[in-house]
Design a protein around this motif. Structure first.
Motif, short mmCIF file in Angstrom:
data_model
loop_
_atom_site.label_atom_id
_atom_site.label_comp_id
_atom_site.label_asym_id
_atom_site.label_seq_id
_atom_site.Cartn_x
_atom_site.Cartn_y
_atom_site.Cartn_z
N ASP A 71 0.83 -1.21 0.00
CA ASP A 71 0.00 0.00 0.00
C ASP A 71 0.86 1.25 0.00
OD1 ASP A 71 -2.34 -1.48 -0.02
OD2 ASP A 71 -2.72 -1.24 2.13
N ARG A 72 1.87 1.27 0.86
CA ARG A 72 2.75 2.45 0.94
C ARG A 72 3.53 2.65 -0.36
NH1 ARG A 72 5.78 5.83 4.62
NH2 ARG A 72 7.78 6.24 3.68
N LEU A 73 4.08 1.56 -0.91
CA LEU A 73 4.83 1.67 -2.16
C LEU A 73 3.95 2.14 -3.31
CD1 LEU A 73 7.05 -1.53 -1.90
CD2 LEU A 73 7.86 0.85 -1.84
N ILE A 79 5.57 1.31 -6.95
CA ILE A 79 5.00 0.12 -7.58
C ILE A 79 3.60 0.45 -8.08
CG2 ILE A 79 6.27 -1.49 -6.09
CD1 ILE A 79 3.45 -2.11 -4.80
N THR A 80 3.08 -0.41 -8.94
CA THR A 80 1.67 -0.41 -9.30
C THR A 80 1.16 -1.82 -9.07
OG1 THR A 80 2.14 -0.92 -11.61
CG2 THR A 80 1.90 1.42 -11.03
N LEU A 98 10.13 4.74 -11.25
CA LEU A 98 10.56 5.41 -10.02
C LEU A 98 11.11 4.39 -9.02
CD1 LEU A 98 10.74 7.93 -8.18
CD2 LEU A 98 8.41 7.37 -7.41
N GLY A 99 10.43 3.26 -8.89
CA GLY A 99 10.90 2.21 -7.99
C GLY A 99 12.24 1.64 -8.42
N LEU A 103 15.64 1.82 -6.22
CA LEU A 103 16.37 0.60 -5.89
C LEU A 103 17.82 0.72 -6.34
CD1 LEU A 103 16.45 -2.35 -4.90
CD2 LEU A 103 15.62 -3.03 -7.17
N THR A 104 18.05 1.22 -7.54
CA THR A 104 19.41 1.40 -8.05
C THR A 104 20.19 2.38 -7.18
OG1 THR A 104 18.72 0.89 -10.30
CG2 THR A 104 20.76 2.15 -10.06
#
Length: 140
Positions: A71-73, A79-80, A98-99, A103-104
């Motif tokens: 939910d937060r992500l 995420i979708t 964006l995620g 992460l990178t």
């Protein structure tokens, strides 16, 4: 200070070092709009979409905990959610651009930054030693 630290048992050294690194890394992640749990989730999604239950299993958390993390992500745009093409009754989480960038950035910062492991002479060797320690403790 050094003389005092020299006398600590190894377990205490490891525990204090872990707390210090974790606090610094949490601050860095907050700047990316992430939590540690969110970073772990993005790590698992890097190779492709996964259902919540599988994410929870891989992250070693409950389904409820993973639900809150997802939910937060989703709210932060990391995420979708989409329908699983293999089972239309199931929803999968999908990492967004964006995620992927977050992460990178986190992986790069962990490896390069002196805020986290700068005192370690050989990052890869240190990481291998930690993995061996965790694996050996898990076999008991």
């Amino acid at each position: 200070m050094r003389a005092d630290v020299d006398s600590w048992p190894t377990g205490r050294l490891l525990s204090v070092a872990a707390r210090m690194v974790e606090a610094r890394f949490d601050d860095f992640l907050a700047g990316l709009g992430l939590t540690h749990a969110g970073l772990i989730t993005l790590h698992h999604l890097a190779d492709g979409p996964l259902p919540q239950r599988e994410l929870a299993r891989r992250s070693r958390v409950t389904d409820q905990t993973m639900s809150r993390t997802i939910d937060r992500l989703a709210r932060t745009g990391h995420i979708t959610r989409s329908t699983d093409p293999a089972d239309r009754r199931r929803t999968v989480a999908v990492i967004t651009p964006l995620g992927t960038r977050a992460l990178t950035a986190a992986r790069d910062e962990e490896r390069r930054s002196d805020r986290f492991f700068g005192a370690v002479d050989d990052y890869d060797h240190f990481r291998d030693q930690l993995i061996r320690l965790i694996e050996s403790a898990g076999n008991r």
